[in-house]
Scaffold this active site. Structure first.
Site, PDB file in Angstrom:
ATOM      1  N   GLY A  20       0.829  -1.192   0.000  1.00  0.00           N
ATOM      2  CA  GLY A  20       0.000   0.000   0.000  1.00  0.00           C
ATOM      3  C   GLY A  20       0.859   1.236   0.000  1.00  0.00           C
ATOM      4  N   ALA A  23       2.655   0.996   3.762  1.00  0.00           N
ATOM      5  CA  ALA A  23       3.072  -0.261   4.371  1.00  0.00           C
ATOM      6  C   ALA A  23       2.943  -1.413   3.389  1.00  0.00           C
ATOM      7  CB  ALA A  23       2.234  -0.549   5.618  1.00  0.00           C
ATOM      8  N   ASP A 134     -12.335   4.015   4.656  1.00  0.00           N
ATOM      9  CA  ASP A 134     -11.680   3.542   3.430  1.00  0.00           C
ATOM     10  C   ASP A 134     -12.270   2.197   2.988  1.00  0.00           C
ATOM     11  OD1 ASP A 134      -9.990   3.828   1.279  1.00  0.00           O
ATOM     12  OD2 ASP A 134      -8.233   2.989   2.284  1.00  0.00           O
TER      13      ASP A 134
END
Length: 298
Positions: A20, A23, A134
């Site tokens: 991502g 991370a 999200d």
């Protein structure tokens, strides 16, 4: 042969499962308990940023506090060689994004089941004051028995989120309502809007707003024009179509206020009537049993 990297003397790291913005997620093995895990590791380049570390800590606390069957469980967290990490439940399945990437829209019954599981998790999160912020296909993971769990509370908002971060725009723009993009503070309704966008995508195998350019995407969301679901999928029952389209309404006053409201509207009226009838019948039987017991006692 190079020895595998071990975090905290306990978690043996394997290959990369996903990456991502801040991370990566690695396959892992808990050597103490002898079980597979997933380990989310901050990139070294962002590990020194206080804001990123704060978001990472928020993710660990928010998910761990929920302890819900449709939320990916958090087992542990720590710091190794300056890199912050979170140890997560390892799911054997794939994400909804993976399933959609393979092509083809999903059956309506499957999408309805996914929505139920996600709404159950969101209802529990919202009740604890946690907003996910999200919800998208990549953050909806399949379990071994076909259910789903939501993952990645990295941009979640909770009661202990610093006030300085509250009104910043987090999340993935394609799944945000226009008023949120314009700067309105996040609400529970935003998670429900995002789930509606996800369901639209799952049923049609295409993005509700496919624009790649961020400016054009924001304009399209602001306009709010969507091809009706029943045009793209004539087999969809009106209750499911109306639930999804209401959750994605351009006017926030028309959207669902709670996960429970949205979940209740998923069933066609005939199913809701049958369920209500079964409940009333069960209550009537219970009343008769109690009455009979009272007569015997008399």
């Amino acid at each position: 042969m190079q020895a595998p990297e071990v975090l905290g003397g306990r978690y043996e790291l394997g290959g990369v499962l996903g990456r991502g913005g801040m991370a990566e997620v690695r396959d892992g093995w808990d050597m103490r308990l002898g079980r597979p895990v997933a380990v989310k590791l901050l990139y070294p380049s962002v590990s020194a940023e206080p804001d990123t570390r704060r978001r990472f800590a928020t993710e660990a606390r928010a998910a761990a506090a929920l302890n819900h069957p449709h939320v990916v469980a958090v087992h542990d967290s720590g710091v190794h060689a300056g890199r912050h990490y979170i140890v997560l439940e390892r799911l054997p399945g794939q994400s909804l994004a993976d399933a959609l990437a393979r092509g083809g829209p999903l059956p309506t019954a499957h999408v309805r089941a996914i929505m139920r599981d996600v709404l159950s998790a969101l209802g529990a999160a919202h009740a604890r004051g946690v907003l996910h912020r999200d919800i998208k296909p990549a953050n909806i993971l399949f379990t071994s028995i076909g259910g789903v769990k939501i993952a990645d509370f990295g941009v979640a908002k909770s009661a202990d989120t610093p006030q300085t971060l509250t009104n910043r725009i987090f999340g993935t723009m394609a799944y945000l309502p226009a008023d949120r993009i314009a700067g309105r503070p996040a609400t529970a309704s935003d998670d429900l809007y995002a789930l509606g966008v996800v369901a639209y995508e799952a049923l049609t195998a295409r993005r509700a707003y496919p624009q790649a350019n961020l400016g054009a995407l924001a304009d399209a969301i602001s306009t709010g024009y969507l091809t009706p679901l029943t045009t793209l999928r004539p087999d969809i029952d009106p209750a499911l179509a109306l639930t999804i389209e209401r959750s994605m309404s351009r006017d926030p006053r028309w959207r669902f206020g709670t996960a429970e409201q949205m979940r209740a509207s998923l069933d066609p009226p005939a199913q809701r009537t049958r369920r209500t009838g079964r409940v009333l019948a069960a209550v009537a039987v219970l009343a008769l049993v109690l009455l009979a017991a009272m007569l015997v006692l008399v």
